[in-house]
Scaffold this motif. Structure first.
Motif, PDB file in Angstrom:
ATOM      1  N   PRO A   1       4.561   3.801   0.068  1.00 43.71           N
ATOM      2  CA  PRO A   1       5.318   3.420  -1.126  1.00 43.71           C
ATOM      3  C   PRO A   1       6.608   4.233  -1.268  1.00 43.71           C
ATOM      4  CG  PRO A   1       3.260   4.547  -1.716  1.00 43.71           C
ATOM      5  CD  PRO A   1       3.246   4.355  -0.239  1.00 43.71           C
TER       6      PRO A   1
ATOM      7  N   THR B   1      -2.907  -1.107   2.451  1.00 47.53           N
ATOM      8  CA  THR B   1      -2.279  -1.597   1.216  1.00 47.53           C
ATOM      9  C   THR B   1      -3.128  -1.322  -0.024  1.00 47.53           C
ATOM     10  OG1 THR B   1      -3.159  -3.841   1.462  1.00 47.53           O
ATOM     11  CG2 THR B   1      -0.978  -3.388   2.425  1.00 47.53           C
ATOM     12  N   GLN B   2      -4.436  -1.392   0.095  1.00 49.09           N
ATOM     13  CA  GLN B   2      -5.298  -1.217  -1.079  1.00 49.09           C
ATOM     14  C   GLN B   2      -5.676   0.238  -1.320  1.00 49.09           C
ATOM     15  OE1 GLN B   2      -5.898  -3.914  -3.124  1.00 49.09           O
ATOM     16  NE2 GLN B   2      -4.430  -4.810  -1.693  1.00 49.09           N
TER      17      GLN B   2
ATOM     18  N   ASP C   1      -6.008  10.434  -5.681  1.00 48.93           N
ATOM     19  CA  ASP C   1      -6.143   9.009  -5.397  1.00 48.93           C
ATOM     20  C   ASP C   1      -6.937   8.786  -4.109  1.00 48.93           C
ATOM     21  OD1 ASP C   1      -5.492   6.229  -6.117  1.00 48.93           O
ATOM     22  OD2 ASP C   1      -4.430   6.263  -4.201  1.00 48.93           O
TER      23      ASP C   1
ATOM     24  N   HIS D   1      -2.024   2.360  -0.713  1.00 52.12           N
ATOM     25  CA  HIS D   1      -0.939   1.741  -1.498  1.00 52.12           C
ATOM     26  C   HIS D   1       0.340   1.516  -0.701  1.00 52.12           C
ATOM     27  CE1 HIS D   1      -3.720   2.496  -4.714  1.00 52.12           C
ATOM     28  NE2 HIS D   1      -3.668   3.796  -4.467  1.00 52.12           N
TER      29      HIS D   1
ATOM     30  N   THR E   1       3.049  -0.681   1.436  1.00 53.03           N
ATOM     31  CA  THR E   1       3.614  -2.012   1.266  1.00 53.03           C
ATOM     32  C   THR E   1       3.480  -2.779   2.580  1.00 53.03           C
ATOM     33  OG1 THR E   1       5.229  -1.170  -0.317  1.00 53.03           O
ATOM     34  CG2 THR E   1       5.758  -3.268   0.758  1.00 53.03           C
TER      35      THR E   1
END
Length: 140
Positions: free
Chosen positions: A49, A23-24, A93, A27, A29
């Motif tokens: 996501p 999640t971190q 990212d 990203h 859900t």
């Protein structure tokens, strides 16, 4: 007839550290985190996501033999394929999140791809398919 692969079980060492990574750092859900007392385990599902497809079931190793597969569920091969609509955004990212890149980006006949490791060492492809590839329309 209509069928679908709904979940892929990913053996993890710890629910919370796996949830944090997905999640971190990626990203994803957190779709569900439900305790199941009859089996003394959690039902933890995460999803990329914007995805409406297959999800990951984060399954904590519950037997000694399962520990051997944490981080090596595919015997050293790429295990999971994360399709994206913007390769360079997501690649940058991943780099910014200090996730280990195993193979740098490469242009191929089907698109652009790089290989990274998750927190346990499972290999993933980050891939953006070309518009003429059959999978392109599924993640567009």
């Amino acid at each position: 007839m209509k069928q679908a692969i709904v979940h892929i079980a990913l053996v993890v060492r710890d629910y919370d550290e796996a949830i944090e990574f997905y999640t971190q750092k990626l990203h994803f859900t957190l779709v569900e985190d439900t305790y199941q007392p009859e089996q003394d385990k959690r039902w933890v599902i995460v999803s990329p996501p914007g995805s409406q497809g297959t999800t990951l079931l984060l399954a904590k190793a519950s037997k000694p033999i399962q520990n051997n597969f944490i981080g090596n569920q595919a015997g050293g091969r790429v295990f999971l394929f994360l399709g994206t609509d913007d390769f360079w955004r997501d690649y940058q990212d991943i780099v910014d999140q200090n996730i280990e890149i195993v193979r740098k980006p490469k242009e191929t006949d089907y698109g652009i791809v790089a290989v990274f490791k998750d927190l346990y060492g499972n290999l993933w492809d980050l891939v953006q398919f070309n518009k003429n590839h059959p999978i392109y329309k599924r993640i567009k």
